[in-house]
Write an enzyme that holds these catalytic residues in place. Sequence first.
Site, short mmCIF file in Angstrom:
data_model
loop_
_atom_site.label_atom_id
_atom_site.label_comp_id
_atom_site.label_asym_id
_atom_site.label_seq_id
_atom_site.Cartn_x
_atom_site.Cartn_y
_atom_site.Cartn_z
N ASP A 179 -0.07 7.53 -3.19
CA ASP A 179 -1.19 7.71 -4.09
C ASP A 179 -1.14 6.45 -4.94
OD1 ASP A 179 -2.55 8.23 -6.60
OD2 ASP A 179 -2.74 10.29 -5.89
N HIS A 180 -2.07 5.53 -4.71
CA HIS A 180 -1.86 4.20 -5.30
C HIS A 180 -1.91 4.23 -6.83
CE1 HIS A 180 -6.30 3.72 -5.50
NE2 HIS A 180 -6.08 2.76 -6.36
N HIS A 242 -5.62 11.34 -7.30
CA HIS A 242 -5.28 10.44 -8.41
C HIS A 242 -5.34 11.13 -9.78
CE1 HIS A 242 -5.68 7.59 -5.26
NE2 HIS A 242 -6.97 7.39 -5.36
#
Length: 526
Positions: A179-180, A242
């Site tokens: 999950d950047h 996110h």
Amino acid sequence: MEPTTIVLFGATGDLAKRKIYPALYNLYVEGKLPEPFSLIGLGRRDWSDGRFKDAVAQSLEEFSRRKAQDAGKLQSFLDAFRYSVLDIGREEDYQRLLSLVEKREEELRMPPNRLFYLSVGPEYFEPIAANIQKSGLGSANGWKRLVIEKPFGHDLRSARELNKKLSKSFTEEEIFRIDHYLGKPMVQRLESLQQGNPVIQALWDNRYIANVQITASETVGVEERAGYYDHVGAVRDMFQNHMLQLLMMTAIHVPHDSSAETVRFKKKGIMEALELVQKEDVHASVVRGQYAAGAIGGKPVPGYTSEPGVMPGSQNDTFIAAKLMIDNNLWRGVPFYIRTGKRMKEKSTRIVVEFKEPVKQALAANEDGTSPNLLVIEIGPNEGFKLQINAKEPGRDGRFKPIQIELQPNEADAPEAYENLIYDALRGDSTFFAHWDEVEMSWQWVQPVLDAFEENLVPLYPYEAGSYGPAAADELLARDGYRWWSGDNLDAQSSAGLDGKSAPPSESNTKSMENEGELYAYHANH
Ligand SMILES: NC(=O)C1=CN([C@@H]2O[C@H](COP(=O)(O)OP(=O)(O)OC[C@H]3O[C@@H](n4cnc5c(N)ncnc54)[C@H](OP(=O)(O)O)[C@@H]3O)[C@@H](O)[C@H]2O)C=CC1
Ligand SMILES: O=C1O[C@H](COP(=O)(O)O)[C@@H](O)[C@H](O)[C@H]1O
């Protein structure tokens, strides 16, 4: 760090080019890659090793924050790269891959530690994992890890199915779900903000905090991704992953000796305490919107349904705002407001912690002028912490005014999210990856929202491109006596540094602040 072979599925794709190669190069330059390391790129395209290396070099030229100026360094970096043609569904291609991986391990005299990075569409996650296992690639006498990109499922059922299938070939400890947002430097610093500051740790609960606001607003529209986005919307694209990860990272209380297990345990605790909403009640705490035509940066832009590739009359959400409640001793009674959307007024990811205002009641009317104390955590594109407090200045008739103190300024040349994440995956540190429990519970919270959207139980409000979203999102907070904190009412430039000096506000900012009548520029030597 142990010697590692990275096996990259999707090596010819967009993500590899824009994020993965630049991140690897930056790590290499900083001496943060394993020694030796080897990378085998895979795709259907009939590329030679040379063609592959040229593509990697080109991607660094275009996308790396650190240009490859040292030809020797670039060459030694590229020496580690090899390419093999592989069709994900063809078993014999995995045998060829196995031979190449083993040959390189032998040449470089390295143990068979293998990191399989799946930079391909989600429909391929399961067949790749199964073929890795079947071919023997995953059963060598070293460690193996599986790094996978989002999306992890389309809903609760499909996420569970996918996890079940992956777990036939990889254990949970071996799966690193990217999950950047968890790789963003400011998100990674949330822990240390508490750990290093007893003052903040002491204030981090419902005795002092009135509400928490988490916003990820974008100015871009759907761009060329309508084929994907029109089926997922803001709720799946941003909220389920996110935004809920940001909520967890904000709400956890982390002890000093936090390990990946502790963080995971604490995050799970937050998700378990998150109050679920019934499908029929979603409309009371969730607002959905879709952008209509408007202007971004003074330029007219079309509405969502006029974008290329979007279904005519699409009811897809490009904006979602929600109020979430955590039912535990620390957070009971504190609303967490989340919003995310495309084609909004500013590009900004920001967490605002609004503190309670006991001081207001004690002030005489002529003394007021206060605004709530705020802790503003700028996650991107600007980074930093700011604290808004109230102060009196001579010549203001004894009235207070809010000032903002910059606690940690924007760090030039900060690592990108993918650098942090790839580095952690290589070290086997899963602290900043999404664990299955969290993913499953995120889908559990989101599922009734998906159902309510599907059955049109929640109105779809249009909002003008270039705005902060539909008015209904403002009403969501106004009902509780709050309002959103955004770029418009938080002055980014009126901060005083720790040295007591202040940045003078720009004229336009001073004007907008005066108009606002609430936030003022702070002149330390006034
Ligand atoms: N691009 C981005 O910014 C982001 C992407 N992601 C995720 O990353 C993943 C990859 O995305 P992206 O790089 O944009 O996708 P692309 O479509 O650009 O690339 C897909 C890659 O998969 C390979 N591929 C496709 N089908 C096969 C097959 N049958 N056999 C072997 N290889 C195949 C392609 O290679 P070839 O054509 O040579 O066969 C190509 O390298 C997706 O899960 C996406 O959701 C997540 C965040 C951001
Ligand atoms: O995962 C995604 O994130 C981006 C926004 O990321 P950011 O780092 O620029 O904040 C979003 O545009 C995209 O739709 C989504 O898939």
